[in-house]
Design a protein around this motif. Structure first.
Motif, PDB file in Angstrom:
ATOM      1  N   PHE A  39       0.785  -1.123   0.008  1.00 18.49           N
ATOM      2  CA  PHE A  39      -0.004  -0.042   0.000  1.00 18.49           C
ATOM      3  C   PHE A  39       0.820   1.218   0.143  1.00 18.49           C
ATOM      4  O   PHE A  39       0.355   2.233  -0.194  1.00 18.49           O
ATOM      5  CB  PHE A  39      -0.945  -0.071   1.256  1.00 18.49           C
ATOM      6  N   LEU A  40       2.021   1.123   0.372  1.00 18.83           N
ATOM      7  CA  LEU A  40       2.949   2.299   0.444  1.00 18.83           C
ATOM      8  C   LEU A  40       3.994   2.622  -0.480  1.00 18.83           C
ATOM      9  O   LEU A  40       4.437   1.562  -0.895  1.00 18.83           O
ATOM     10  CB  LEU A  40       3.744   2.462   2.011  1.00 18.83           C
TER      11      LEU A  40
ATOM     12  N   ARG B 173      -2.448  12.775   2.170  1.00 15.17           N
ATOM     13  CA  ARG B 173      -2.969  13.212   1.021  1.00 15.17           C
ATOM     14  C   ARG B 173      -2.026  13.393  -0.095  1.00 15.17           C
ATOM     15  O   ARG B 173      -1.927  12.773  -1.239  1.00 15.17           O
ATOM     16  CB  ARG B 173      -3.727  14.427   0.950  1.00 15.17           C
ATOM     17  N   SER B 174      -0.919  13.954   0.568  1.00 14.48           N
ATOM     18  CA  SER B 174       0.396  14.037  -0.622  1.00 14.48           C
ATOM     19  C   SER B 174       1.015  12.961  -0.964  1.00 14.48           C
ATOM     20  O   SER B 174       2.170  12.770  -1.723  1.00 14.48           O
ATOM     21  CB  SER B 174       1.473  15.088  -0.080  1.00 14.48           C
ATOM     22  N   ASP B 175       0.896  11.811  -0.133  1.00 15.96           N
ATOM     23  CA  ASP B 175       1.650  10.712  -0.291  1.00 15.96           C
ATOM     24  C   ASP B 175       0.975   9.472  -0.921  1.00 15.96           C
ATOM     25  O   ASP B 175       1.551   8.349  -1.230  1.00 15.96           O
ATOM     26  CB  ASP B 175       2.227  10.092   1.142  1.00 15.96           C
ATOM     27  N   ARG B 176      -0.231   9.470  -0.958  1.00  8.11           N
ATOM     28  CA  ARG B 176      -1.290   8.370  -1.203  1.00  8.11           C
ATOM     29  C   ARG B 176      -0.936   8.082  -2.818  1.00  8.11           C
ATOM     30  O   ARG B 176      -0.746   8.901  -3.530  1.00  8.11           O
ATOM     31  CB  ARG B 176      -2.883   8.389  -0.968  1.00  8.11           C
TER      32      ARG B 176
ATOM     33  N   ARG C 154      -7.955   4.624   3.996  1.00  8.64           N
ATOM     34  CA  ARG C 154      -7.974   3.467   4.871  1.00  8.64           C
ATOM     35  C   ARG C 154      -7.016   2.446   4.439  1.00  8.64           C
ATOM     36  O   ARG C 154      -5.952   1.995   5.271  1.00  8.64           O
ATOM     37  CB  ARG C 154      -9.381   2.745   4.975  1.00  8.64           C
ATOM     38  N   GLU C 155      -6.679   2.376   3.191  1.00  8.42           N
ATOM     39  CA  GLU C 155      -5.659   1.218   2.881  1.00  8.42           C
ATOM     40  C   GLU C 155      -4.145   1.976   3.092  1.00  8.42           C
ATOM     41  O   GLU C 155      -3.194   1.230   3.555  1.00  8.42           O
ATOM     42  CB  GLU C 155      -5.808   1.109   1.402  1.00  8.42           C
ATOM     43  N   TYR C 156      -4.082   3.032   3.078  1.00  9.63           N
ATOM     44  CA  TYR C 156      -2.941   3.945   3.179  1.00  9.63           C
ATOM     45  C   TYR C 156      -2.396   3.949   4.785  1.00  9.63           C
ATOM     46  O   TYR C 156      -1.213   3.403   5.223  1.00  9.63           O
ATOM     47  CB  TYR C 156      -2.794   5.124   2.947  1.00  9.63           C
ATOM     48  N   TYR C 157      -3.249   4.059   5.606  1.00  2.00           N
ATOM     49  CA  TYR C 157      -3.209   3.574   7.242  1.00  2.00           C
ATOM     50  C   TYR C 157      -2.883   2.428   7.610  1.00  2.00           C
ATOM     51  O   TYR C 157      -2.188   2.225   8.344  1.00  2.00           O
ATOM     52  CB  TYR C 157      -4.397   4.441   7.931  1.00  2.00           C
TER      53      TYR C 157
END
Length: 364
Positions: free
Chosen positions: A124-125, A176-179, A186-189
């Motif tokens: 995800f990251l 927001r700037s990294d997704r 939710r997936e990012y977190y």
């Protein structure tokens, strides 16, 4: 008294010269291990992220690749054993004891879980974000070292923990700037939390390894270290293989290869290279720790963080925001603080040992 003092000073000088000569003799081996560390520490994450970016979805498969290269160690040990036998020297087939195998089994299972958490987070990251979050393992290593091997906190380690925590918080507050595209908050977190969990678990594994060495009740040679790494790799890959069987990854591989964005041949090439590069990392790290010390291994890992970020930006076209730049500066500052503190501690221990040897010589 004067004569004994001069003898002790001469002995210390001889020991220092012996250490330098030993480092010079091992220089080619040290260089080889540093190169292996560099390839594994930068190439491994990039290949995992490339797999997911091009349509790969099998997280257990990617986790398994992290330790599936253990036959490389087995081949290395076999060649070493064969060379000893051909030269007429008698040596054991294995130096590892059943007690150490059980300890390696426990660490191997934890390593397999750590691989899964890391890969799940990286799915995800961006590689650049993951590399920064993984650097927080230093804070967890300091905590678990205090709890398990009674290594005391210093001003340098506390400073490092604080800086790494602030850096991770900065990344978490600027989602927001990294997704990535088509990725939910939710997936990012989820990826963020799992990567931190992987860093925490790895921070536990390192002191456990140190504790295992301390309680081994036998000489810790490079061969024994490789055998322990082999046992850990077997148990870790077995753990991940169990997940692959439950998730039916083996049946899905041929179909996934057909749909892979870079083509079928490159799909298998990515998988093989991933396994090889991760094994490079483990072999290089073990070699650097054995030939020099843990401090140099930690410093090298810190040096490779910006390199990994730069490669992610160049090859995977990842965004490098100002928040990432700030987190990178804090991470490198924290790692430098911790490394300097470890250097000061090791120098103090050397001085205390030299003073003790000096007193013992005077007494005799």
């Amino acid at each position: 008294m004067i004569d004994h003092s001069m003898d002790s000073e001469g002995q210390a000088s001889n020991n220092e010269q012996g250490d330098k000569a030993g480092l010079q003799r091992r220089a080619p081996l040290i260089l080889l291990n540093v190169i292996l560390m560099a390839l594994g520490n930068t190439g491994g994450p990039l290949l995992v992220r490339l797999y997911f970016r091009c349509g790969g979805k099998r997280r257990w498969l990617s986790s398994w690749l992290g330790t599936a290269g253990w036959p490389v160690i087995l081949l290395t040990l076999f060649c070493s054993y064969l060379r000893c036998r051909l030269s007429g020297r008698h040596t054991k087939l294995f130096f590892i004891t059943p007690r150490l195998v059980l300890s390696c089994a426990a660490v191997g299972l934890l390593t397999g879980m750590d691989d899964f958490l890391y890969v799940y987070g990286l799915s995800f990251l961006p590689v650049s974000t993951s590399a920064l979050l993984v650097s927080t393992q230093l804070a967890f290593t300091a905590l678990f070292s205090f709890l398990l091997v009674k290594q005391r906190f210093t001003a340098y380690s506390i400073n490092a923990v604080g800086l790494l925590t602030v850096g991770a918080a900065i990344l978490g507050l600027h989602v927001r700037s990294d997704r990535q595209e088509n990725e939910t908050r939710r997936e990012y977190y989820v990826g963020f939390a799992l990567t931190l969990a992987a860093a925490a678990l790895y921070g536990l594994i390192l002191p456990l390894m140190e504790l295992m060495y301390a309680k081994a009740k036998q000489a810790i040679t490079y061969t024994l270290v490789l055998e322990m790494q082999l046992a850990i790799g077997i148990f870790a890959s077995s753990f991940c293989m169990g997940g692959m069987l439950l998730n039916k990854d083996f049946q899905a591989i041929p179909e996934e290869a057909k749909e892979f964005g870079l083509g079928k041949v490159r799909y298998y090439l990515v998988l093989v290279c991933s396994a090889v590069f991760w094994q490079f990392f483990f072999l290089g790290t073990v070699g650097v720790i054995f030939c020099v010390n843990t401090l140099l291994a930690g410093v090298l890992i810190a040096v490779f963080i910006p390199v990994t970020e730069l490669l992610g930006v160049v090859f995977l076209r990842e965004r490098f925001s100002s928040e990432k730049g700030m987190a990178l500066v804090l991470a490198l500052w924290g790692l430098a603080s911790y490394s300097y503190g470890e250097y000061r501690r090791s120098e103090k221990e050397k001085e205390e040992k030299a003073a003790l040897d000096h007193r013992n010589v005077q007494i005799t």
